[in-house]
Motif scaffolding. Structure first.
Motif, mmCIF file in Angstrom:
data_model
loop_
_atom_site.group_PDB
_atom_site.id
_atom_site.type_symbol
_atom_site.label_atom_id
_atom_site.label_comp_id
_atom_site.label_asym_id
_atom_site.label_seq_id
_atom_site.Cartn_x
_atom_site.Cartn_y
_atom_site.Cartn_z
ATOM 1 N N MET A 3 -10.636 -0.964 -37.726
ATOM 2 C CA MET A 3 -10.216 -2.351 -37.831
ATOM 3 C C MET A 3 -10.868 -3.223 -36.779
ATOM 4 S SD MET A 3 -6.186 -1.896 -38.734
ATOM 5 C CE MET A 3 -5.951 -3.622 -39.082
ATOM 6 N N GLU A 14 -10.077 -7.139 -35.295
ATOM 7 C CA GLU A 14 -9.092 -7.727 -36.199
ATOM 8 C C GLU A 14 -7.774 -6.963 -36.195
ATOM 9 O OE1 GLU A 14 -10.464 -8.293 -40.124
ATOM 10 O OE2 GLU A 14 -12.085 -9.662 -39.595
ATOM 11 N N TRP A 43 -3.924 -8.387 -37.388
ATOM 12 C CA TRP A 43 -3.151 -7.948 -38.562
ATOM 13 C C TRP A 43 -1.822 -7.328 -38.147
ATOM 14 C CZ3 TRP A 43 -4.431 -10.242 -42.661
ATOM 15 C CH2 TRP A 43 -5.765 -10.526 -42.970
ATOM 16 N N GLU A 74 -8.779 -1.666 -44.447
ATOM 17 C CA GLU A 74 -9.869 -2.631 -44.571
ATOM 18 C C GLU A 74 -10.346 -2.772 -46.006
ATOM 19 O OE1 GLU A 74 -14.206 -3.620 -42.500
ATOM 20 O OE2 GLU A 74 -13.091 -1.789 -41.979
ATOM 21 N N ARG A 104 -8.194 -5.335 -47.955
ATOM 22 C CA ARG A 104 -8.225 -6.743 -47.551
ATOM 23 C C ARG A 104 -9.322 -7.474 -48.300
ATOM 24 N NH1 ARG A 104 -7.678 -4.582 -42.166
ATOM 25 N NH2 ARG A 104 -9.851 -5.082 -41.718
ATOM 26 N N TYR A 132 -8.185 -13.790 -42.040
ATOM 27 C CA TYR A 132 -9.255 -13.307 -42.931
ATOM 28 C C TYR A 132 -10.424 -14.283 -43.005
ATOM 29 C CZ TYR A 132 -11.691 -11.710 -47.112
ATOM 30 O OH TYR A 132 -12.651 -11.273 -47.991
#
Length: 368
Positions: free
Chosen positions: A2, A5, A9, A60, A63, A111
């Motif tokens: 990840m 990020e 999240w 991931e 998303r 995002y």
């Protein structure tokens, strides 16, 4: 992985869970709602969707725009159910989703950055104002505090997330560059201890022996000079569509041509760098043609303000005054076309300084 990020999240997940608990507490303490059973049904849907999004956004591969669109639709559905649950709007009361509706705004912002965050805030805010208007509140009396907070959250979180991604990318580039530098230094030590010493020995013995061995020694000297420059430079990544001119100029280094470039990159558009390098090659061809294959030459490159300047210098017989103009008039366009034409097409200038018996210096300057 990840990466940077991940914390964003996880923060969105914590916000959703905490907001869900807050919405359930508000519903349990509320009185006078027209349909409390429908309210608990909405809370149940919110709980299921919270669990689903916590898992989906942590992967991931999940998303993406489909998940973001589904997140928005579920949030709007729960939000627009507020009039059914509450009946006549009670002044200063929150919708049945309470602050849970801000989760989708944060997700869109993380995002897609501040623009997607602002877009999500606008959609959710309009739906929120619609539910309040449907409950009988006049438009002029609609509260806008929630709308302002949604926009601030979407824009600020999106901006910070975008900056964090850029910082991570730059850090990764720095790590890769440092690793490449360490590997280059390791190879340089090995080359210096073996290959360069052998080439230097071949060059020296060839010059001493003369004849065909002298030519072999000259070739060994050229390869030694090229290898020394290769292990000396520490290349830095150039922007997309650009080239570090230093790497092109180093290709001209040999036993007779000395190339001197600065430690910092000389970045030019790829087409401009190619044309300037070709002009340098043409100048060196002239040195071989007029001074002989073993004549020494020097290539100097520098960056001065908004221009990149490359100078080719030799110690040949020089150019008599007026010879270049005569050659151009006679159709021999070596300097005029292959050098001056290339550089002037790039918006640059060429200066030739020469005198009989004092060598020639060709200075080429182009905008950086």
């Amino acid at each position: 992985m990840m990466g940077i990020e991940g914390p964003f999240w996880r923060t969105v997940a914590v916000f959703r869970a905490a907001s869900l608990v807050y919405a359930a507490i508000l519903l349990a303490r509320a009185g006078g709602y027209a349909n409390p059973a429908a309210g608990w049904l909405v809370i149940g849907i919110m709980a299921l969707w919270t669990a689903a999004t916590i898992f989906a956004y942590s992967v991931e591969g999940f998303r993406g725009r489909p998940l973001l669109a589904a997140d928005m639709l579920v949030t709007l559905g729960c939000l627009l159910a507020t009039p059914v649950v509450q009946g006549v709007h009670q002044e200063d009361s929150l919708p049945v989703t309470a602050t849970w509706m801000g989760g989708v705004v944060l997700a869109w912002a993380v995002y897609g950055g501040r623009r997607l965050g602002a877009l999500a805030a606008a959609v959710v805010a309009l739906a929120d104002l619609q539910t309040r208007g449907a409950g009988g509140v006049e438009f002029e009396r609609l509260p806008v505090n929630g709308t302002v907070l949604l926009f601030l959250a979407g824009v600020l979180v999106g901006h910070v997330a975008r900056l964090a991604r850029k910082a991570e990318a730059r850090m990764q580039e720095a790590v890769e560059l440092e690793a490449a530098g360490r590997e280059r230094e390791r190879l340089a030590r090995g080359i210096h201890d073996s290959v360069l010493q052998v080439l230097a020995l071949v060059q020296r013995r060839g010059q001493e022996a003369g004849g065909e061995a002298a030519e072999l020694g000259r070739l060994a000297g050229e390869q030694e000079a090229a290898l020394r420059e290769l292990v000396r430079l520490r290349p830095e990544p150039a922007p997309a569509g650009a080239v570090d001119l230093r790497t092109l100029l180093q290709g001209y280094g040999s036993g007779t041509v000395t190339v001197s470039v600065p430690a910092t990159p000389l970045t030019l558009p790829a087409a401009a760098a190619g044309e300037l390098s070709a002009a340098v090659g043409a100048a060196l061809d002239n040195v071989v043609k007029h001074c002989g294959p073993h004549a020494p030459a020097w290539v100097f490159a520098e960056s001065d303000g908004g221009a990149v300047t490359v100078t080719v210098r030799d110690e040949g017989p020089g150019i008599p005054e007026g010879r270049l103009e005569q050659a151009e008039a006679g159709g021999r366009l070596g300097v005029a076309q292959s050098i001056r034409g290339r550089v002037e097409d790039l918006g640059g200038t060429v200066t030739v300084v020469s005198a009989p018996g004092r060598g020639t210096e060709i200075e080429m300057s182009v905008p950086a």
